[in-house]
Design an enzyme around this catalytic site. Sequence first.
Site, PDB file in Angstrom:
ATOM      1  N   GLY A 189      10.689  33.232  12.434  1.00 57.51           N
ATOM      2  CA  GLY A 189      10.281  32.697  13.719  1.00 57.51           C
ATOM      3  C   GLY A 189       8.831  32.941  14.092  1.00 57.51           C
ATOM      4  N   ASN A 194       6.293  30.915  13.685  1.00 61.16           N
ATOM      5  CA  ASN A 194       5.761  29.715  14.338  1.00 61.16           C
ATOM      6  C   ASN A 194       6.351  29.539  15.732  1.00 61.16           C
ATOM      7  OD1 ASN A 194       3.800  28.351  12.626  1.00 61.16           O
ATOM      8  ND2 ASN A 194       5.459  28.144  11.150  1.00 61.16           N
ATOM      9  N   LEU A 218      14.444  25.007   7.428  1.00 61.70           N
ATOM     10  CA  LEU A 218      14.519  24.699   5.998  1.00 61.70           C
ATOM     11  C   LEU A 218      15.483  23.579   5.657  1.00 61.70           C
ATOM     12  CD1 LEU A 218      14.357  28.296   4.468  1.00 61.70           C
ATOM     13  CD2 LEU A 218      12.498  26.663   4.898  1.00 61.70           C
ATOM     14  N   ASN A 226       7.147  18.421  12.610  1.00 61.75           N
ATOM     15  CA  ASN A 226       7.371  19.498  11.637  1.00 61.75           C
ATOM     16  C   ASN A 226       6.032  20.092  11.212  1.00 61.75           C
ATOM     17  OD1 ASN A 226       8.916  21.040   9.616  1.00 61.75           O
ATOM     18  ND2 ASN A 226       7.889  19.734   8.123  1.00 61.75           N
ATOM     19  N   HIS A 265       4.199  21.908   8.014  1.00 57.15           N
ATOM     20  CA  HIS A 265       4.353  22.092   6.566  1.00 57.15           C
ATOM     21  C   HIS A 265       3.125  22.834   6.026  1.00 57.15           C
ATOM     22  CE1 HIS A 265       5.763  21.286   2.513  1.00 57.15           C
ATOM     23  NE2 HIS A 265       4.522  20.966   2.203  1.00 57.15           N
ATOM     24  N   ASP A 269       8.747  15.194   4.653  1.00 53.77           N
ATOM     25  CA  ASP A 269       7.291  15.364   4.800  1.00 53.77           C
ATOM     26  C   ASP A 269       6.552  14.027   4.745  1.00 53.77           C
ATOM     27  OD1 ASP A 269       7.590  18.166   4.960  1.00 53.77           O
ATOM     28  OD2 ASP A 269       7.533  18.340   2.778  1.00 53.77           O
TER      29      ASP A 269
END
Length: 205
Positions: free
Chosen positions: A14, A16, A89, A106, A108, A149
């Site tokens: 966690g 982020n 994930l 998202n 990445h 992505d």
Amino acid sequence: MLTARIAVLVSGGGTNLQALMDARDRGELPHGSLALVIADKPGIRAIERAREGDVACAVIPRKEPGFEEKVLAALRNYKIDMVVLAGFLGILSREFIQAFPGPIINIHPSLIPAFCGKGFYGLKVHQAALDYGVKVTGATVHYVNEVPDGGKIILQRAVDILPGDTAEVLQRRVMEQAEWKLLPAAAELVAADVVAAEAASAAKE
């Protein structure tokens, strides 16, 4: 709607999520409110961070049947306007993306389109960058679509690869220099767009 209600999906430590909560506390997320954290496994540090940050948290194990349906139900229950995948994930299905009406973003840990897509997550991304011999990597925040992505890029930041880097060392540098700065900034940009769209829609009524 004065702010966009944000749900954050997490799978691990966690960090982020913490960056988002820290940005909120600094007043850097004026158009967004962190309304819900969804953890896809019990016992992870992100759950504790959510509680410490005074954000509602639901634990919905990804391995259980009906995971996506349960997540969608939670998003509806909390009246969520946008979703942030922060170290999540799982790969969301086309059906989920179509069912949720708001934006999904998202973070990445590479400069997309390099080292991204199915199978590229966590340390695997950084090891691939080292194995390939690139001199610069970084992080990307992008919209989520049905291609892993593959959605439109919102923000990117480059990070140098240094001699002697290991995947673990590089991962930490990318988080500190790119991810923890990019994700809150991108969340605010998207939240502002959501608020503006809602205001425009209300004005037409």
